[in-house]
Design a protein around this motif. Sequence first.
Motif, mmCIF file in Angstrom:
data_model
loop_
_atom_site.group_PDB
_atom_site.id
_atom_site.type_symbol
_atom_site.label_atom_id
_atom_site.label_comp_id
_atom_site.label_asym_id
_atom_site.label_seq_id
_atom_site.Cartn_x
_atom_site.Cartn_y
_atom_site.Cartn_z
ATOM 1 N N TRP A 83 0.846 -1.194 0.000
ATOM 2 C CA TRP A 83 0.000 0.000 0.000
ATOM 3 C C TRP A 83 0.878 1.239 0.000
ATOM 4 O O TRP A 83 1.890 1.303 0.694
ATOM 5 N N ALA A 86 -2.716 5.237 -0.461
ATOM 6 C CA ALA A 86 -4.018 5.466 -1.086
ATOM 7 C C ALA A 86 -4.464 4.185 -1.765
ATOM 8 O O ALA A 86 -3.653 3.309 -2.060
ATOM 9 N N PHE A 125 -10.944 8.481 5.366
ATOM 10 C CA PHE A 125 -10.030 7.351 5.145
ATOM 11 C C PHE A 125 -10.830 6.053 5.042
ATOM 12 O O PHE A 125 -10.616 5.244 4.136
ATOM 13 N N GLY A 128 -12.735 6.055 1.784
ATOM 14 C CA GLY A 128 -11.808 5.857 0.680
ATOM 15 C C GLY A 128 -11.265 4.445 0.608
ATOM 16 O O GLY A 128 -10.931 3.958 -0.467
ATOM 17 N N SER A 129 -11.197 3.793 1.761
ATOM 18 C CA SER A 129 -10.718 2.409 1.795
ATOM 19 C C SER A 129 -11.777 1.463 1.242
ATOM 20 O O SER A 129 -11.485 0.585 0.436
#
Length: 142
Positions: A83, A86, A125, A128-129
Amino acid sequence: MSDPLRTNLLGPEPTLLPAEDEVYRGLALGESAEELVADYPQSSLLWAILADEAWAQGRTVESYAYARVGYHRGLDALRKSGWRGAGPVPWEHEPNRGFLRALYALGRAAAAIGEAGEPERINEFLQGSDPTAKASIEALGS
């Protein structure tokens, strides 16, 4: 220079964390997260469970601390798995759930202690994950 024809236009590939078979086995055998975490301190899942247990008992600050450790252990594991800061961390991949649960628990506890800005950053976060993670975690009763 990278080949523009080989660029993934959809963004980074999903990050898939490795399974924690010993942790899953211990939990299935009835060992507590508190017992297991001494042997597997790198497990975000165990720290997330501890955060949820503390939260359920009204121990908000302890929940925050456990979730913070789980979050950082998860970041370490994500980076080790390729990772780059992002990209998707899908809930559907079971080994990712410990990190996502720790992230959720951290946001919940940060909001409860009035930490300015942190709950919003954590929610971004988490979204977005994996946009389905929050609802999936809440369905667990965390």
